[in-house]
Scaffold this motif. Structure first.
Motif, PDB file in Angstrom:
ATOM      1  N   SER A 148       0.819  -1.213   0.000  1.00  0.00           N
ATOM      2  CA  SER A 148       0.000   0.000   0.000  1.00  0.00           C
ATOM      3  C   SER A 148       0.852   1.262   0.000  1.00  0.00           C
ATOM      4  CB  SER A 148      -0.935   0.009   1.210  1.00  0.00           C
ATOM      5  OG  SER A 148      -0.207   0.228   2.412  1.00  0.00           O
ATOM      6  N   GLN A 149       2.131   1.109   0.340  1.00  0.00           N
ATOM      7  CA  GLN A 149       3.038   2.267   0.370  1.00  0.00           C
ATOM      8  C   GLN A 149       3.784   2.472  -0.946  1.00  0.00           C
ATOM      9  OE1 GLN A 149       2.947   4.380   3.115  1.00  0.00           O
ATOM     10  NE2 GLN A 149       1.231   2.968   3.396  1.00  0.00           N
ATOM     11  N   LEU A 150       3.517   1.604  -1.923  1.00  0.00           N
ATOM     12  CA  LEU A 150       4.190   1.758  -3.217  1.00  0.00           C
ATOM     13  C   LEU A 150       3.903   3.114  -3.858  1.00  0.00           C
ATOM     14  CD1 LEU A 150       3.795  -1.758  -4.910  1.00  0.00           C
ATOM     15  CD2 LEU A 150       5.917  -0.667  -4.118  1.00  0.00           C
ATOM     16  N   LYS A 151       2.690   3.621  -3.650  1.00  0.00           N
ATOM     17  CA  LYS A 151       2.352   4.917  -4.264  1.00  0.00           C
ATOM     18  C   LYS A 151       3.247   6.026  -3.718  1.00  0.00           C
ATOM     19  CE  LYS A 151      -1.460   5.667  -0.975  1.00  0.00           C
ATOM     20  NZ  LYS A 151      -2.926   5.842  -0.856  1.00  0.00           N
ATOM     21  N   HIS A 152       3.638   5.925  -2.445  1.00  0.00           N
ATOM     22  CA  HIS A 152       4.536   6.938  -1.874  1.00  0.00           C
ATOM     23  C   HIS A 152       5.991   6.665  -2.261  1.00  0.00           C
ATOM     24  CE1 HIS A 152       1.165   8.423   0.371  1.00  0.00           C
ATOM     25  NE2 HIS A 152       1.009   7.287   1.019  1.00  0.00           N
ATOM     26  N   LEU A 153       6.316   5.376  -2.411  1.00  0.00           N
ATOM     27  CA  LEU A 153       7.690   5.018  -2.764  1.00  0.00           C
ATOM     28  C   LEU A 153       7.980   5.351  -4.230  1.00  0.00           C
ATOM     29  CD1 LEU A 153      10.163   3.571  -1.406  1.00  0.00           C
ATOM     30  CD2 LEU A 153       9.404   1.508  -2.576  1.00  0.00           C
ATOM     31  N   LEU A 154       6.981   5.193  -5.075  1.00  0.00           N
ATOM     32  CA  LEU A 154       7.165   5.451  -6.497  1.00  0.00           C
ATOM     33  C   LEU A 154       6.792   6.876  -6.887  1.00  0.00           C
ATOM     34  CD1 LEU A 154       5.646   2.139  -7.950  1.00  0.00           C
ATOM     35  CD2 LEU A 154       8.048   2.646  -7.486  1.00  0.00           C
ATOM     36  N   GLY A 155       6.068   7.560  -6.011  1.00  0.00           N
ATOM     37  CA  GLY A 155       5.645   8.916  -6.325  1.00  0.00           C
ATOM     38  C   GLY A 155       4.542   8.964  -7.347  1.00  0.00           C
ATOM     39  N   THR A 156       3.728   7.895  -7.405  1.00  0.00           N
ATOM     40  CA  THR A 156       2.628   7.824  -8.370  1.00  0.00           C
ATOM     41  C   THR A 156       1.286   7.789  -7.643  1.00  0.00           C
ATOM     42  OG1 THR A 156       2.698   5.403  -8.408  1.00  0.00           O
ATOM     43  CG2 THR A 156       4.039   6.569 -10.021  1.00  0.00           C
ATOM     44  N   SER A 176       5.127   3.375 -15.179  1.00  0.00           N
ATOM     45  CA  SER A 176       5.753   4.297 -16.140  1.00  0.00           C
ATOM     46  C   SER A 176       5.747   5.733 -15.636  1.00  0.00           C
ATOM     47  CB  SER A 176       5.030   4.222 -17.491  1.00  0.00           C
ATOM     48  OG  SER A 176       3.650   4.556 -17.335  1.00  0.00           O
ATOM     49  N   ASP A 177       4.914   6.037 -14.638  1.00  0.00           N
ATOM     50  CA  ASP A 177       4.839   7.400 -14.101  1.00  0.00           C
ATOM     51  C   ASP A 177       5.753   7.598 -12.895  1.00  0.00           C
ATOM     52  OD1 ASP A 177       2.851   7.946 -15.982  1.00  0.00           O
ATOM     53  OD2 ASP A 177       1.256   7.273 -14.629  1.00  0.00           O
ATOM     54  N   THR A 178       6.589   6.609 -12.603  1.00  0.00           N
ATOM     55  CA  THR A 178       7.442   6.667 -11.406  1.00  0.00           C
ATOM     56  C   THR A 178       8.340   7.899 -11.414  1.00  0.00           C
ATOM     57  OG1 THR A 178       7.489   4.250 -11.214  1.00  0.00           O
ATOM     58  CG2 THR A 178       9.246   5.469 -10.111  1.00  0.00           C
ATOM     59  N   ASN A 179       8.384   8.576 -10.286  1.00  0.00           N
ATOM     60  CA  ASN A 179       9.313   9.686 -10.082  1.00  0.00           C
ATOM     61  C   ASN A 179      10.615   9.092  -9.549  1.00  0.00           C
ATOM     62  OD1 ASN A 179      10.734  11.834  -8.511  1.00  0.00           O
ATOM     63  ND2 ASN A 179       9.027  13.090  -9.226  1.00  0.00           N
ATOM     64  N   LEU A 180      11.648   9.111 -10.363  1.00  0.00           N
ATOM     65  CA  LEU A 180      12.893   8.425 -10.007  1.00  0.00           C
ATOM     66  C   LEU A 180      13.558   9.035  -8.776  1.00  0.00           C
ATOM     67  CD1 LEU A 180      14.417   7.756 -13.544  1.00  0.00           C
ATOM     68  CD2 LEU A 180      13.159   6.189 -12.044  1.00  0.00           C
ATOM     69  N   ILE A 181      13.416  10.325  -8.593  1.00  0.00           N
ATOM     70  CA  ILE A 181      14.012  10.961  -7.400  1.00  0.00           C
ATOM     71  C   ILE A 181      13.300  10.461  -6.144  1.00  0.00           C
ATOM     72  CG2 ILE A 181      14.433  13.139  -6.214  1.00  0.00           C
ATOM     73  CD1 ILE A 181      14.571  14.501  -8.935  1.00  0.00           C
ATOM     74  N   THR A 182      11.954  10.409  -6.183  1.00  0.00           N
ATOM     75  CA  THR A 182      11.185   9.896  -5.054  1.00  0.00           C
ATOM     76  C   THR A 182      11.567   8.452  -4.770  1.00  0.00           C
ATOM     77  OG1 THR A 182       9.311  11.339  -5.563  1.00  0.00           O
ATOM     78  CG2 THR A 182       8.855   9.396  -4.216  1.00  0.00           C
ATOM     79  N   PHE A 183      11.659   7.647  -5.825  1.00  0.00           N
ATOM     80  CA  PHE A 183      12.022   6.238  -5.672  1.00  0.00           C
ATOM     81  C   PHE A 183      13.411   6.096  -5.054  1.00  0.00           C
ATOM     82  CE2 PHE A 183      13.730   2.237  -7.556  1.00  0.00           C
ATOM     83  CZ  PHE A 183      12.855   1.364  -6.934  1.00  0.00           C
ATOM     84  N   GLY A 184      14.327   6.924  -5.524  1.00  0.00           N
ATOM     85  CA  GLY A 184      15.691   6.886  -4.966  1.00  0.00           C
ATOM     86  C   GLY A 184      15.715   7.248  -3.492  1.00  0.00           C
TER      87      GLY A 184
END
Length: 579
Positions: A148-156, A176-184
């Motif tokens: 459920s936290q993937l949306k915060h981890l991926l920024g989507t 495909s909408d992942t924010n790479l900075i958020t993911f990092g």
């Protein structure tokens, strides 16, 4: 009586100065842990982060006054937060304001249920949550929480669901909408928390990544590059407000309220009992724990708290840091209160990905790998119960998982009691002892005129037919020479009216065949039933004996000489199939 309901009156008058350093140190440590954890768990519940801080205030103080555990740390926890989200997410709500109102009312509702159960002395209900059910449910819920936290981890933007296949489908559709900075940021936070815990578990890893996350966003302006942040956190203590919802909504909250009340109690009492084993100066009372947790949730809801209970990780830290009494949680509440008053502006730039990382690290520790393997090796039926609970929780829903898990475990219990162990007994050669011929085929001897059996359960409507069928099978195996049936009743602790009726019919049938039923080893409560039901007259008072050997010796003079001399070989296992 007042001391029973307010255990603080037991320990506060005898408080020692030597306790103070441990209580203060533990209180500060847990309070610091609570700030990022509380905000993170509020996100799981679908609430603004500040409500996690609200839930860390009043419930702690009330439990410190009324709880029987000296180390239990009460506050928001991941499991209850997920139950809140899954329960309220299934309702048609108009917006965030109604959602918040329902979450706060849910704390009041579950608190009333817990308080009522405690006053009715029903703490034993938690015993119906077997360990396989708890393990399967907890592991599945941990996976759902983490995903459920993937949306915060991926920024989507991923639509929430408590069903893993839907949740994963929603997540993959937005990869495909992942924010790479958020993911990092999220991955770095996870690795840093794990590294700090491995290096020194006493360092507040969650607080470290929170500070670094805030500084990183503020210095580099990453929020301008799409990194989602907590934003404004309201300052000040929560105001007093009686939670209210539409009357028609109460019935909708009943299933989730009852589930929350029991699961929260199970979490709290299990960790409280585990910690109690390390300390000999107090005892945990399950009924008082229900009262304390219920009151904590009721009064907490008046100050905008959502459902709370005792947390595993914070309680362990509280104990390790030296907490001796309820002063420690009061210090923790003070730390949270001061944060709300003065420090909330500091969390403005806190990235959601950091809170997601804190949650993921915390909940993955709840997944139990060893216990299922142990069950698979030793108890296959309970292993399948665990797997069933695990899969139902993952694929159907959180509430359904725990409720159906309990139902399946009860059905398994009914199945076991309806087909209990029955043993055919033989005499150990050259002794007066009688043992299961299935376990001691080489050492036991049986006799042609005798069928000696032991029934290892109570006799009731659920297994009476099984008893009668097994008795007939053993009679058929022995042939028509049987003159005596000796029933070893040591393990029979109750006989209900249905079983009494069955026994009366069986005794009559045996008499028509010229077979006498003799009872050996019946305990007091069972003998009372024989007398009160009138079975004593059907069997005969002279046919009750303390030991199996006494019954055997009594019947022996009436047995044929050939039966005494004939020893039936059990090597082929022809005469029985029960082990």
């Amino acid at each position: 009586m007042l001391k029973d309901y307010l255990p603080i009156l037991h320990w506060l008058p005898s408080y020692k100065k030597t306790y103070l350093s441990g209580d203060v140190g533990a209180g500060l440590t847990v309070g610091i842990m609570l700030i990022p954890q509380g905000m993170a768990y509020a996100m799981i519940a679908g609430l603004p982060p500040v409500f996690g801080l609200y839930a860390s205030l009043i419930p702690q103080v009330i439990y410190a006054i009324m709880g029987t555990s000296r180390q239990l740390a009460v506050g928001p926890v991941a499991m209850d937060s997920l139950l809140v989200a899954s329960g309220l997410g299934a309702l048609a709500l108009t917006g965030m304001d109604e959602y918040i109102a329902m979450a706060i009312f849910l704390a009041l509702f579950m608190g009333v249920i817990q308080l009522g159960l405690g006053l009715l002395r029903m703490g034993f209900l938690v015993n119906f949550l077997s360990k396989p059910v708890i393990s399967g449910f907890t592991s599945a819920a941990a996976i759902i929480i983490a995903l459920s936290q993937l949306k915060h981890l991926l920024g989507t933007t991923i639509e929430s669901s408590s069903q893993i296949h839907i949740l994963l489908g929603n997540a993959f559709s937005t990869v495909s909408d992942t924010n790479l900075i958020t993911f990092g940021i999220g991955i770095f936070a996870i690795l840093l928390i794990k590294a700090i815990k491995r290096f020194n578990s006493r360092i507040p890893a969650a607080l470290v990544v929170v500070v670094l996350g805030v500084l990183g966003i503020y210095i580099f302006g990453l929020n301008d590059q799409g990194v989602k942040i907590v934003g404004e956190v309201p300052s000040g203590l929560p105001s007093f407000q009686v939670p209210t919802i539409a009357y028609s909504r109460i019935s909708e909250l009943l299933p989730i309220g009852l589930t929350l009340a029991l699961i929260a109690f199970m979490e709290a009492i299990s960790v409280a009992k585990a910690i109690e084993e390390k300390h000999s100066y107090y005892k945990v009372d399950s009924n008082q724990e229900l009262i304390a947790l219920g009151t904590s949730n009721i009064l907490g809801s008046l100050f905008q708290s959502y459902p709370t209970t005792g947390g595993f990780s914070r309680t362990a830290v509280n104990d390790q840091a030296g907490a001796k009494t309820g002063v420690a949680p009061m210090i923790s509440a003070l730390v949270v209160g001061l944060t709300l008053l003065f420090l909330t502006p500091l969390f403005y730039y806190l990235p959601n990905a950091v809170l997601a990382a804190i949650i993921m690290v915390a909940v993955f520790g709840l997944i139990d790998y060893k216990y299922p393997i142990e069950l698979f090796r030793n108890r296959r039926d309970e292993f399948f119960l665990l797997i069933a609970t695990f899969m139902i929780t993952l694929t159907v829903g959180i509430k359904e998982g725990i409720l159906l898990g309990v139902l399946i475990s009860l059905l398994l219990l009914v199945y076991r009691t309806s087909r209990p162990h029955i043993a055919v007994l033989g005499r150990i050669r050259n002794t007066d002892y009688f043992k299961n011929v299935g376990r001691f085929p080489e050492d036991t001897e049986t006799f042609k005129d005798f069928l000696i059996i032991r029934f290892d359960a109570q006799l009731f409507f659920g297994n009476k037919d099984y008893f009668k069928n097994q008795l007939q099978i053993q009679l058929d195996n022995k042939g028509e020479a049987v003159k005596f049936i000796i029933l070893n009743a040591e393990a029979i602790n109750y006989i209900d009216s249905s079983a009494v009726h069955m026994l009366r019919q069986t005794i009559a049938e045996l008499k028509r065949k010229g077979i006498k039923l003799v009872i050996a080893g019946a305990i007091g409560p069972t003998r009372d039933i024989f007398y009160s039901s009138g079975l004593i007259e059907d069997i005969g008072k002279n046919n009750f004996f303390v030991k199996t050997n006494e019954a055997f010796e009594h019947c022996m003079p009436f047995s044929s000489k050939s039966a005494i001399e004939e020893k039936i070989s059990l090597q082929s296992k022809k005469h029985h199939h029960i082990t």
